[in-house]
Scaffold this motif. Structure first.
Motif, PDB file in Angstrom:
ATOM      1  N   ALA A  83       0.876  -1.175   0.000  1.00 51.48           N
ATOM      2  CA  ALA A  83       0.000   0.000   0.000  1.00 51.48           C
ATOM      3  C   ALA A  83       0.909   1.219   0.000  1.00 51.48           C
ATOM      4  O   ALA A  83       1.768   1.364   0.869  1.00 51.48           O
ATOM      5  N   LEU A  84       0.721   2.098  -0.985  1.00 49.90           N
ATOM      6  CA  LEU A  84       1.681   3.167  -1.251  1.00 49.90           C
ATOM      7  C   LEU A  84       1.075   4.553  -1.036  1.00 49.90           C
ATOM      8  O   LEU A  84      -0.016   4.842  -1.523  1.00 49.90           O
ATOM      9  N   HIS A  85       1.788   5.410  -0.292  1.00 53.29           N
ATOM     10  CA  HIS A  85       1.523   6.853  -0.204  1.00 53.29           C
ATOM     11  C   HIS A  85       0.232   7.226   0.501  1.00 53.29           C
ATOM     12  O   HIS A  85      -0.297   8.327   0.302  1.00 53.29           O
ATOM     13  N   GLY A  86      -0.304   6.342   1.323  1.00 51.74           N
ATOM     14  CA  GLY A  86      -1.465   6.708   2.118  1.00 51.74           C
ATOM     15  C   GLY A  86      -2.763   6.715   1.339  1.00 51.74           C
ATOM     16  O   GLY A  86      -2.905   6.056   0.300  1.00 51.74           O
ATOM     17  N   LEU A  87      -3.731   7.485   1.837  1.00 57.22           N
ATOM     18  CA  LEU A  87      -5.075   7.536   1.252  1.00 57.22           C
ATOM     19  C   LEU A  87      -5.334   8.812   0.465  1.00 57.22           C
ATOM     20  O   LEU A  87      -6.403   8.982  -0.108  1.00 57.22           O
ATOM     21  N   SER A  88      -4.362   9.709   0.430  1.00 54.80           N
ATOM     22  CA  SER A  88      -4.586  10.990  -0.253  1.00 54.80           C
ATOM     23  C   SER A  88      -4.479  10.930  -1.772  1.00 54.80           C
ATOM     24  O   SER A  88      -5.126  11.743  -2.448  1.00 54.80           O
ATOM     25  N   PRO A  89      -3.678  10.025  -2.390  1.00 56.40           N
ATOM     26  CA  PRO A  89      -3.624  10.026  -3.856  1.00 56.40           C
ATOM     27  C   PRO A  89      -5.008   9.826  -4.476  1.00 56.40           C
ATOM     28  O   PRO A  89      -5.736   8.892  -4.126  1.00 56.40           O
ATOM     29  N   GLY A  90      -5.378  10.708  -5.377  1.00 58.27           N
ATOM     30  CA  GLY A  90      -6.673  10.637  -6.042  1.00 58.27           C
ATOM     31  C   GLY A  90      -7.817  11.244  -5.260  1.00 58.27           C
ATOM     32  O   GLY A  90      -8.914  11.429  -5.810  1.00 58.27           O
ATOM     33  N   THR A  91      -7.614  11.566  -3.984  1.00 61.93           N
ATOM     34  CA  THR A  91      -8.651  12.208  -3.184  1.00 61.93           C
ATOM     35  C   THR A  91      -8.761  13.677  -3.550  1.00 61.93           C
ATOM     36  O   THR A  91      -7.749  14.380  -3.632  1.00 61.93           O
ATOM     37  N   GLU A  99      -5.606  35.416  -2.315  1.00 59.24           N
ATOM     38  CA  GLU A  99      -4.604  35.638  -3.356  1.00 59.24           C
ATOM     39  C   GLU A  99      -3.295  34.925  -3.064  1.00 59.24           C
ATOM     40  O   GLU A  99      -2.616  34.440  -3.973  1.00 59.24           O
ATOM     41  N   GLU A 100      -2.917  34.819  -1.768  1.00 62.51           N
ATOM     42  CA  GLU A 100      -1.609  34.286  -1.405  1.00 62.51           C
ATOM     43  C   GLU A 100      -1.661  32.991  -0.610  1.00 62.51           C
ATOM     44  O   GLU A 100      -0.611  32.385  -0.359  1.00 62.51           O
ATOM     45  N   VAL A 101      -2.860  32.531  -0.201  1.00 68.01           N
ATOM     46  CA  VAL A 101      -2.973  31.373   0.685  1.00 68.01           C
ATOM     47  C   VAL A 101      -4.056  30.431   0.161  1.00 68.01           C
ATOM     48  O   VAL A 101      -5.159  30.873  -0.192  1.00 68.01           O
ATOM     49  N   ALA A 102      -3.740  29.128   0.154  1.00 67.87           N
ATOM     50  CA  ALA A 102      -4.728  28.095  -0.171  1.00 67.87           C
ATOM     51  C   ALA A 102      -4.832  27.138   0.999  1.00 67.87           C
ATOM     52  O   ALA A 102      -3.812  26.721   1.570  1.00 67.87           O
ATOM     53  N   ARG A 103      -6.072  26.780   1.350  1.00 67.87           N
ATOM     54  CA  ARG A 103      -6.310  25.825   2.434  1.00 67.87           C
ATOM     55  C   ARG A 103      -7.132  24.673   1.888  1.00 67.87           C
ATOM     56  O   ARG A 103      -8.160  24.879   1.240  1.00 67.87           O
ATOM     57  N   LEU A 104      -6.666  23.467   2.177  1.00 73.20           N
ATOM     58  CA  LEU A 104      -7.318  22.253   1.693  1.00 73.20           C
ATOM     59  C   LEU A 104      -7.647  21.353   2.876  1.00 73.20           C
ATOM     60  O   LEU A 104      -6.911  21.308   3.861  1.00 73.20           O
ATOM     61  N   ARG A 105      -8.756  20.610   2.744  1.00 75.48           N
ATOM     62  CA  ARG A 105      -9.193  19.741   3.831  1.00 75.48           C
ATOM     63  C   ARG A 105      -9.873  18.512   3.257  1.00 75.48           C
ATOM     64  O   ARG A 105     -10.636  18.598   2.288  1.00 75.48           O
ATOM     65  N   ALA A 106      -9.602  17.361   3.886  1.00 76.72           N
ATOM     66  CA  ALA A 106     -10.302  16.123   3.563  1.00 76.72           C
ATOM     67  C   ALA A 106     -10.292  15.224   4.782  1.00 76.72           C
ATOM     68  O   ALA A 106      -9.379  15.296   5.616  1.00 76.72           O
ATOM     69  N   VAL A 107     -11.307  14.383   4.900  1.00 78.99           N
ATOM     70  CA  VAL A 107     -11.327  13.347   5.928  1.00 78.99           C
ATOM     71  C   VAL A 107     -10.993  12.036   5.237  1.00 78.99           C
ATOM     72  O   VAL A 107     -11.710  11.596   4.327  1.00 78.99           O
ATOM     73  N   ILE A 118      -9.397  10.318   9.767  1.00 82.84           N
ATOM     74  CA  ILE A 118      -8.306  11.260   9.993  1.00 82.84           C
ATOM     75  C   ILE A 118      -8.566  12.511   9.154  1.00 82.84           C
ATOM     76  O   ILE A 118      -8.614  12.440   7.912  1.00 82.84           O
ATOM     77  N   GLU A 119      -8.756  13.635   9.828  1.00 87.73           N
ATOM     78  CA  GLU A 119      -8.930  14.897   9.125  1.00 87.73           C
ATOM     79  C   GLU A 119      -7.553  15.455   8.779  1.00 87.73           C
ATOM     80  O   GLU A 119      -6.711  15.627   9.661  1.00 87.73           O
ATOM     81  N   VAL A 120      -7.334  15.715   7.498  1.00 92.69           N
ATOM     82  CA  VAL A 120      -6.050  16.244   7.032  1.00 92.69           C
ATOM     83  C   VAL A 120      -6.271  17.637   6.468  1.00 92.69           C
ATOM     84  O   VAL A 120      -7.141  17.846   5.610  1.00 92.69           O
ATOM     85  N   GLY A 121      -5.498  18.581   6.971  1.00 90.99           N
ATOM     86  CA  GLY A 121      -5.540  19.951   6.461  1.00 90.99           C
ATOM     87  C   GLY A 121      -4.174  20.358   5.944  1.00 90.99           C
ATOM     88  O   GLY A 121      -3.148  20.052   6.559  1.00 90.99           O
ATOM     89  N   ALA A 137      -2.796  16.723  10.760  1.00 92.28           N
ATOM     90  CA  ALA A 137      -3.741  15.604  10.824  1.00 92.28           C
ATOM     91  C   ALA A 137      -4.383  15.579  12.202  1.00 92.28           C
ATOM     92  O   ALA A 137      -3.716  15.825  13.216  1.00 92.28           O
ATOM     93  N   ARG A 138      -5.684  15.285  12.247  1.00 93.50           N
ATOM     94  CA  ARG A 138      -6.415  15.183  13.510  1.00 93.50           C
ATOM     95  C   ARG A 138      -7.213  13.882  13.506  1.00 93.50           C
ATOM     96  O   ARG A 138      -7.901  13.552  12.521  1.00 93.50           O
ATOM     97  N   ASN A 139      -7.139  13.169  14.606  1.00 94.46           N
ATOM     98  CA  ASN A 139      -7.892  11.934  14.745  1.00 94.46           C
ATOM     99  C   ASN A 139      -9.330  12.248  15.142  1.00 94.46           C
ATOM    100  O   ASN A 139      -9.588  12.720  16.257  1.00 94.46           O
ATOM    101  N   LEU A 140     -10.270  11.990  14.239  1.00 93.69           N
ATOM    102  CA  LEU A 140     -11.689  12.232  14.516  1.00 93.69           C
ATOM    103  C   LEU A 140     -12.382  11.003  15.103  1.00 93.69           C
ATOM    104  O   LEU A 140     -13.577  11.073  15.429  1.00 93.69           O
ATOM    105  N   SER A 141     -11.643   9.911  15.245  1.00 97.26           N
ATOM    106  CA  SER A 141     -12.232   8.675  15.750  1.00 97.26           C
ATOM    107  C   SER A 141     -12.285   8.683  17.276  1.00 97.26           C
ATOM    108  O   SER A 141     -11.690   9.527  17.937  1.00 97.26           O
ATOM    109  N   ASP A 142     -12.984   7.701  17.823  1.00 92.16           N
ATOM    110  CA  ASP A 142     -13.132   7.609  19.281  1.00 92.16           C
ATOM    111  C   ASP A 142     -12.128   6.640  19.895  1.00 92.16           C
ATOM    112  O   ASP A 142     -12.287   6.217  21.050  1.00 92.16           O
ATOM    113  N   ARG A 143     -11.091   6.285  19.128  1.00 94.97           N
ATOM    114  CA  ARG A 143     -10.044   5.402  19.648  1.00 94.97           C
ATOM    115  C   ARG A 143      -8.709   5.811  19.051  1.00 94.97           C
ATOM    116  O   ARG A 143      -8.671   6.507  18.022  1.00 94.97           O
TER     117      ARG A 143
END
Length: 284
Positions: A83-91, A99-107, A118-121, A137-143
């Motif tokens: 399993a390569l490069h986590g879950l972000s490829p293709g997400t 103008e100068e800042v971009a913010r991205l977020r995905a769970v 896992i919330e990734v910003g 990264a922030r753990n949104l799970s209960d464990r």
């Protein structure tokens, strides 16, 4: 499928940020490229400039044990079975920008083999000298959840061919990789502080002695590019097209199995990573 993107500007720096993998589609300063680019409307080829989460690099055999339970991930590197490069490829990350800042977020997750959310910003800020990236990264799970972060930038020394450049690494040590690209053995001396790239092929794992590593790729003209980071693990990879990826990571490949520098996030806990890319102009 349309892939959202935004164009950022600051002084002579211009960056295009893509929602796919929270990646940098292009980065130029004064019209000169600092990162490998790719066409609009495409997912990043060969993981070009993407964010790596919730693990970087490889998970051997696409399986790992955590909390006494075996987790079997999707095989995304079929030639090696990893399993390569986590879950972000293709997400496609949510994307907002000024103008100068971009913010991205995905769970990322839960999904087969990965029962955590896992919330990734990712925040990109263009500067007069280049771009600064902050990854969280922030753990949104209960464990508790295992987690490691990284990025996959391909450095472009202002358009000069890789084979005409010198790679300045600083003080590093090398961790050997086996035939399946999984760490084996112990840290050994690195390739040297400076390496002539002519004909050189890398797929190596390095550990920096410096707590704030800086890597420079510089042409004989003195023009080039540098990467700064707070991460001490770094994978170097030379693509068949002669692009050099310098991949900062919070943990080495297969950390989900080895637990080397692997973070365990309790519910609500976070992990961060960063890097910056800037132009170089040295005396020739």
């Amino acid at each position: 499928m349309r892939i959202p993107e935004v164009r950022l500007r600051c002084g002579e720096t211009e960056a295009v940020i893509s929602a796919s993998g929270a990646s940098i589609r292009s980065l130029h300063r004064a019209g000169r490229p600092l990162l490998r680019g790719f066409p609009a409307g495409e997912h990043p080829p060969e993981a070009t400039n993407i964010t790596l989460a919730p693990w970087p690099n490889r998970v051997a055999g696409a399986a790992f044990t955590f909390g006494g339970e075996v987790h079997r991930l999707e095989v995304t590197e079929p030639e090696r079975g990893h399993a390569l490069h986590g879950l972000s490829p293709g997400t496609l990350f949510d994307l907002v920008a000024t103008e100068e800042v971009a913010r991205l977020r995905a769970v990322l997750g839960p999904r087969a083999g990965w029962p955590w959310a896992i919330e990734v910003g990712v925040t990109y800020r263009v500067r007069p000298w280049g771009v600064q990236a902050e990854i969280g990264a922030r753990n949104l799970s209960d464990r508790p959840a295992p987690c490691a972060l990284g990025a996959h930038p391909y450095l472009d020394p202002q358009g000069w061919p890789l084979d005409e450049c010198v790679l300045h690494l600083g003080e590093t040590r090398r961790l050997p990789l086996d035939a399946r690209m999984i760490p084996r053995g112990h840290l050994e001396p690195g390739p040297g502080r400076s390496v002539v790239m002519r004909g050189r092929h890398y797929d190596d794992l390095l550990y920096h002695r410096d707590t704030s590593p800086e890597v420079r790729l510089v042409h004989s003209s003195g023009e080039g590019v540098l990467l700064r980071t707070s991460q001490r693990w770094m994978q170097l990879y030379t693509s068949p097209q002669r692009w050099l990826a310098v991949e900062p990571m919070t943990a080495p490949p297969d950390a989900l199995n080895s637990h080397v520098d692997l973070s365990v996030l309790g519910p609500g806990e976070t992990l961060s990573a960063d890097y910056a890319v800037a132009d170089v102009k040295e005396d020739a």
